[in-house]
Design an enzyme around this catalytic site. Structure first.
Site, PDB file in Angstrom:
ATOM      1  N   ARG A 259       0.534   3.595  -3.245  1.00  0.00           N
ATOM      2  CA  ARG A 259      -0.091   4.900  -3.050  1.00  0.00           C
ATOM      3  C   ARG A 259       0.762   5.991  -3.685  1.00  0.00           C
ATOM      4  O   ARG A 259       0.288   6.819  -4.463  1.00  0.00           O
ATOM      5  CB  ARG A 259      -0.270   5.181  -1.565  1.00  0.00           C
ATOM      6  CG  ARG A 259      -0.921   6.544  -1.298  1.00  0.00           C
ATOM      7  CD  ARG A 259      -1.026   6.843   0.178  1.00  0.00           C
ATOM      8  NE  ARG A 259      -1.783   5.812   0.878  1.00  0.00           N
ATOM      9  CZ  ARG A 259      -1.249   4.909   1.691  1.00  0.00           C
ATOM     10  NH1 ARG A 259       0.049   4.936   1.925  1.00  0.00           N
ATOM     11  NH2 ARG A 259      -1.993   4.014   2.280  1.00  0.00           N
TER      12      ARG A 259
ATOM     13  N   SER B  26       0.837  -1.214   0.000  1.00  0.00           N
ATOM     14  CA  SER B  26       0.000   0.000   0.000  1.00  0.00           C
ATOM     15  C   SER B  26       0.865   1.255   0.000  1.00  0.00           C
ATOM     16  O   SER B  26       0.569   2.225  -0.697  1.00  0.00           O
ATOM     17  CB  SER B  26      -0.954  -0.011   1.187  1.00  0.00           C
ATOM     18  OG  SER B  26      -0.233   0.109   2.382  1.00  0.00           O
TER      19      SER B  26
ATOM     20  N   ASN C  71      -0.218   7.953  -7.258  1.00  0.00           N
ATOM     21  CA  ASN C  71      -0.410   9.401  -7.285  1.00  0.00           C
ATOM     22  C   ASN C  71       0.497  10.071  -8.297  1.00  0.00           C
ATOM     23  O   ASN C  71       0.066  10.910  -9.085  1.00  0.00           O
ATOM     24  CB  ASN C  71      -0.140   9.987  -5.901  1.00  0.00           C
ATOM     25  CG  ASN C  71      -1.385  10.050  -5.061  1.00  0.00           C
ATOM     26  OD1 ASN C  71      -2.220  10.923  -5.269  1.00  0.00           O
ATOM     27  ND2 ASN C  71      -1.542   9.106  -4.163  1.00  0.00           N
TER      28      ASN C  71
END
Lengths: 257, 156
Positions: free
Chosen positions: A197, A193, A201
């Site tokens: 993440r 994660s 992004n």
């Protein structure tokens, strides 16, 4: 656009191709490695210059800047991590500032550095390391290793194994496999994660910059500046999230449940 | 896209950077900040102490001032007493001196009077002799009549 002859697909694909050497898994993305080193060395030399002449008296501008960031990171670590901070705090500072600089590279016009590189015969160039999974997983797998190290440091080998076997459902023998599965998933989910993440992004942001770059030149500045301004929020936010979660994970690993 | 050996390069780089930060960046900055914190704490403590000392010094100064005022009042009182004493003494001295001068003057006057009287006596005796000589139309022999002259002088 790099050249008028390219189709949009070719243009995007070209922008998403790494400069690399090697075959299959043993490929090294030279651009990611190079820009990581560049940003890392900018970070380290800036902080080293500030730290080297650090005095308890009136601080200079550079020292002030360094101190503000060090103090900010130290406070964040002190809030989240209740063990000895001697290693975790510098780690958090490195994570924060390195990722911040990676992300900042995204603000450089997408065609500028690839075009400069192409003038000296380098045809592929992706300058944003955090838009390369290898960079983000490099960080998060290191964090995973530290999570395991800190679990053992905080609870001992026995405590760590006990937690893997008997947490969270209890020590009933039938439940042990479920405990193990859950813990392993949890352990793996953390770095995945973390890495995805940041990668998601920045990859998305880079993609949007590439798409904006395909618009007619006279209109580009409107969506371009709007997205860049929005991205200014994302850059430190993602760096901060990465740092904070690193601290939180290490803190969870270190402490007894 | 996808994971490849770059991962190892990144992990290695990361570890090197963390090591560098821990070794060369973190300690001096933290040390400087701790030292400054200590300095500021010391400074504040010193300021507090200074303020307290100032208050004490103020109180002390007021005390000293009060004492000095009292002393000054005492000195002024003493001085005015001494002054009036001196004036009294001077008056006494002046009176005595005045009296002495007066008596000396009187004695002088008396002496002058006596002397004038003596001179007058001699003169009168002379005039009387001349008068008597004229009356007798002849000169009185001073030697022959010296006895008479002295007798006359004594009588006057």
């Amino acid at each position: 656009m790099a050249s008028a002859a390219q189709s949009p697909t070719e243009y995007v694909t070209h922008h998403l191709t790494h400069l690399s050497v090697g075959e299959g898994f043993w490929t090294f993305n030279i651009d990611t490695l190079f820009w990581s080193w560049v940003t890392g060395i900018i970070f380290l030399s800036l902080f080293y210059m500030g730290a080297r002449k650090a005095t308890a008296g009136e601080p200079g501008k550079l020292q002030n800047f360094v101190e503000i960031l060090v103090d900010f990171v130290d406070n964040s670590v002190a809030d989240g991590f209740h063990g000895p901070r001697g290693f975790v705090a510098p780690l958090a500072l490195t994570v924060f500032f390195w990722v911040l600089l990676w992300n900042m590279l995204d603000l450089i016009p997408v065609d500028l550095l690839p075009w400069l590189a192409s003038t000296v015969g380098i045809h592929y160039q992706r300058i944003v390391p955090s838009a390369d999974m290898n960079a983000t997983f490099g960080l998060s797998l290191s964090v995973l290793a530290l999570i395991i190290i800190y679990s053992i440091k905080g609870k001992g080998v026995k405590g760590f194994i006990k937690e893997l076997l008997f947490h969270p459902f209890g020590s009933f023998p039938l439940l042990v496999p479920f405990n193990i599965i859950l813990n392993v998933v949890e352990l793996i989910a953390k770095p995945v994660s973390l890495a995805l993440r940041l990668f998601g992004n920045l990859y998305a942001a880079e993609m949007i910059f590439i798409l904006i770059a395909m618009l007619p030149a006279w209109i580009q500045f409107i969506p371009g500046s709007a997205w860049a301004i929005f991205h200014i929020l994302v850059i430190p936010l993602q760096a901060f999230i990465f740092m904070t979660l690193t601290i939180v994970y290490l803190s969870l690993a270190y402490e007894e449940h | 896209m996808g994971l490849n050996a770059t991962l190892f390069g990144q992990i290695f780089t990361f570890l090197v950077f963390v090591w560098f930060t821990k070794k060369f960046v973190w300690p001096p900055v933290m040390q400087a900040m701790d030292e400054r914190r200590q300095k500021i704490a010391d400074g504040l403590a010193a300021a507090d102490r200074g303020q307290r000392e100032l208050l004490e010094a103020d109180a002390q100064a007021a005390e000293v001032l009060k004492e000095a005022r009292q002393q000054a009042a005492g000195i002024v009182e003493q001085a005015s007493k001494r002054g009036s004493e001196i004036v009294e003494e001077a008056k006494v001295n002046a009176r005595a001196e005045g009296e002495r001068l007066i008596s000396a003057a009187q004695a002088e006057i008396e002496r002058e009077q006596a002397r004038a009287r003596e001179a007058l006596k001699a003169e009168v005796a002379g005039i009387a002799l001349i008068g008597a000589g004229r009356i007798l139309k002849r000169e009185i022999n001073a030697d022959a009549h010296a006895e008479l002259m002295d007798e006359l002088t004594a009588q006057i």
